[in-house]
Each structure stands twice: as structure tokens, then as C-alpha cells.
Design a protein around this motif. Structure first.
Motif, mmCIF file in Angstrom:
data_model
loop_
_atom_site.group_PDB
_atom_site.id
_atom_site.type_symbol
_atom_site.label_atom_id
_atom_site.label_comp_id
_atom_site.label_asym_id
_atom_site.label_seq_id
_atom_site.Cartn_x
_atom_site.Cartn_y
_atom_site.Cartn_z
ATOM 1 N N PHE A 226 -17.282 7.732 -2.427
ATOM 2 C CA PHE A 226 -16.877 7.391 -3.790
ATOM 3 C C PHE A 226 -16.314 8.603 -4.538
ATOM 4 N N TYR A 227 -16.989 9.734 -4.455
ATOM 5 C CA TYR A 227 -16.534 10.920 -5.183
ATOM 6 C C TYR A 227 -15.210 11.444 -4.634
ATOM 7 N N LEU A 228 -15.047 11.376 -3.345
ATOM 8 C CA LEU A 228 -13.767 11.753 -2.745
ATOM 9 C C LEU A 228 -12.660 10.808 -3.217
ATOM 10 N N PHE A 229 -12.978 9.530 -3.323
ATOM 11 C CA PHE A 229 -12.025 8.548 -3.825
ATOM 12 C C PHE A 229 -11.646 8.843 -5.270
ATOM 13 N N VAL A 230 -12.613 9.165 -6.109
ATOM 14 C CA VAL A 230 -12.347 9.471 -7.517
ATOM 15 C C VAL A 230 -11.468 10.712 -7.646
ATOM 16 N N ILE A 231 -11.761 11.749 -6.868
ATOM 17 C CA ILE A 231 -10.949 12.973 -6.907
ATOM 18 C C ILE A 231 -9.519 12.683 -6.446
ATOM 19 N N THR A 232 -9.383 11.889 -5.400
ATOM 20 C CA THR A 232 -8.052 11.516 -4.919
ATOM 21 C C THR A 232 -7.304 10.720 -5.982
ATOM 22 N N CYS A 233 -7.976 9.799 -6.651
ATOM 23 C CA CYS A 233 -7.352 9.020 -7.727
ATOM 24 C C CYS A 233 -6.862 9.927 -8.843
ATOM 25 N N ILE A 234 -7.656 10.897 -9.218
ATOM 26 C CA ILE A 234 -7.274 11.818 -10.293
ATOM 27 C C ILE A 234 -6.012 12.587 -9.908
ATOM 28 N N GLU B 243 24.334 -0.004 -14.817
ATOM 29 C CA GLU B 243 23.225 0.355 -13.940
ATOM 30 C C GLU B 243 22.037 -0.570 -14.192
ATOM 31 N N SER B 244 21.323 -0.883 -13.169
ATOM 32 C CA SER B 244 20.137 -1.717 -13.292
ATOM 33 C C SER B 244 18.894 -0.849 -13.240
ATOM 34 N N SER B 245 18.375 -0.528 -14.403
ATOM 35 C CA SER B 245 17.165 0.279 -14.474
ATOM 36 C C SER B 245 15.982 -0.460 -13.867
ATOM 37 N N PHE B 246 15.950 -1.771 -14.062
ATOM 38 C CA PHE B 246 14.880 -2.579 -13.479
ATOM 39 C C PHE B 246 14.879 -2.441 -11.961
ATOM 40 N N LYS B 247 16.063 -2.583 -11.356
ATOM 41 C CA LYS B 247 16.177 -2.507 -9.894
ATOM 42 C C LYS B 247 15.762 -1.136 -9.382
ATOM 43 N N GLN B 248 16.163 -0.082 -10.076
ATOM 44 C CA GLN B 248 15.801 1.262 -9.649
ATOM 45 C C GLN B 248 14.286 1.467 -9.708
ATOM 46 N N GLY B 249 13.656 1.037 -10.794
ATOM 47 C CA GLY B 249 12.207 1.157 -10.900
ATOM 48 C C GLY B 249 11.488 0.320 -9.862
ATOM 49 N N PHE B 250 11.987 -0.893 -9.644
ATOM 50 C CA PHE B 250 11.382 -1.802 -8.677
ATOM 51 C C PHE B 250 11.443 -1.230 -7.259
ATOM 52 N N LEU B 251 12.642 -0.821 -6.836
ATOM 53 C CA LEU B 251 12.793 -0.321 -5.466
ATOM 54 C C LEU B 251 12.098 1.021 -5.262
ATOM 55 N N THR B 252 12.117 1.874 -6.273
ATOM 56 C CA THR B 252 11.446 3.166 -6.146
ATOM 57 C C THR B 252 9.955 2.970 -5.912
ATOM 58 N N ASN B 253 9.352 2.052 -6.630
ATOM 59 C CA ASN B 253 7.922 1.825 -6.455
ATOM 60 C C ASN B 253 7.630 1.026 -5.195
ATOM 61 N N LEU B 254 8.426 0.005 -4.921
ATOM 62 C CA LEU B 254 8.168 -0.852 -3.767
ATOM 63 C C LEU B 254 8.279 -0.078 -2.455
ATOM 64 N N LEU B 255 9.206 0.869 -2.375
ATOM 65 C CA LEU B 255 9.429 1.619 -1.140
ATOM 66 C C LEU B 255 8.600 2.894 -1.060
ATOM 67 N N ASN B 256 7.652 3.066 -1.966
ATOM 68 C CA ASN B 256 6.790 4.235 -1.962
ATOM 69 C C ASN B 256 5.568 3.958 -1.081
ATOM 70 N N PRO B 257 5.468 4.599 0.069
ATOM 71 C CA PRO B 257 4.344 4.300 0.970
ATOM 72 C C PRO B 257 2.992 4.750 0.415
ATOM 73 N N LYS B 258 3.003 5.712 -0.484
ATOM 74 C CA LYS B 258 1.737 6.166 -1.081
ATOM 75 C C LYS B 258 1.072 5.028 -1.845
ATOM 76 N N ILE B 259 1.861 4.233 -2.535
ATOM 77 C CA ILE B 259 1.309 3.112 -3.284
ATOM 78 C C ILE B 259 0.751 2.058 -2.327
ATOM 79 N N ALA B 260 1.468 1.787 -1.251
ATOM 80 C CA ALA B 260 1.014 0.769 -0.294
ATOM 81 C C ALA B 260 -0.306 1.171 0.347
ATOM 82 N N VAL B 261 -0.444 2.443 0.678
ATOM 83 C CA VAL B 261 -1.672 2.901 1.323
ATOM 84 C C VAL B 261 -2.826 2.975 0.333
ATOM 85 N N PHE B 262 -2.515 3.406 -0.877
ATOM 86 C CA PHE B 262 -3.569 3.577 -1.865
ATOM 87 C C PHE B 262 -4.100 2.234 -2.302
#
Length: 131
Positions: A4-12, A112-131
């Protein structure tokens, strides 16, 4: 409970370290304005809801365990970020030096589509998928 503490530190650390979402949000807010930043935020939130759904279903665990799938996510995300960076640098290179940021926002980034850029930037981020 032992992790748990390792998880909290990683989250921070993940929260305080800026990532691609912060970079694209800052870029779109500065170049397009408040409306561009808001659309980027909505795109990021939509992608986060997809990540949440994949975590609920269990697809995130499969992506995290599979080196091939994780690498695919990582490389596609990297290529997209490189594309956005080159596109931004190209726009800066081609702009007239007498322009201020307001004419840039109205002319260069109008379609420019700011929505599309934000969407794809987050969707293709593997850190988010793993976390």
C-alpha cells in the motif's frame, strides 16, 4: 497491505510529474485559448473513461502482462507525440515573427481538434493503461 505505501508513493510521483497530458493541455491552452484547453480536458477525460472501462473488464491487466501489446501501445503513443511535436515546431518555424499569439490562435489553429489531441495523447499513453 504491504504494498500500500509503495502504491501511495508511486501515485504521488505519477501525479506531480508532468506528462504528455500536461504538455498537450498547456500547448492547446496557450495557442488556442481557454476553449482549446477545455476541449483538450474533455478529450483527456473521455480517454480516461475508456482506460477505466478496460481496467474493469481486465484488458489493462492483459496489456500490462503482454510485452508485445505494451510495446505496441508505447510505440504508437511515441509516434503520435513525435508527430505533434514536429507539427508544432513546423508551425512555429513558418509563422511570421511580427505575429502575436492571438493571430496564431485564430489562423493557424482554427481547424485543429484540441479534443482529438487530448483524447489520443491520453489513450495512447501506456502509463495510464498500466496504472
Amino acid at each position: 497491505m504491504e504494498n500500500f505505501y509503495l502504491f501511495v508513493i508511486t501515485c504521488i510521483f505519477l501525479i506531480i510529474l508532468p506528462g504528455p497530458d500536461t504538455a498537450i493541455m498547456t500547448k492547446n491552452t496557450l495557442t488556442v485559448g481557454k476553449q482549446g484547453g477545455f476541449k483538450t480536458m474533455l478529450g483527456i477525460c473521455c480517454a480516461l473513461s475508456i482506460h477505466t472501462f478496460t481496467a474493469i473488464v481486465g484488458l489493462s491487466a492483459i496489456i500490462a502482462k503482454s510485452a508485445l501489446l505494451f510495446s505496441i501501445f508505447k510505440y504508437i503513443g511515441s509516434v503520435y507525440l513525435i508527430y505533434l511535436g514536429i507539427k508544432s515546431l513546423w508551425t512555429l518555424r513558418n509563422k511570421n515573427t511580427t505575429e502575436t499569439i492571438e493571430p496564431i490562435a485564430k489562423s493557424k489553429y482554427k481547424n485543429e481538434s484540441s479534443f482529438k489531441q487530448g483524447f489520443l495523447t491520453n489513450l495512447l499513453n501506456p502509463k495510464i493503461a498500466v496504472f
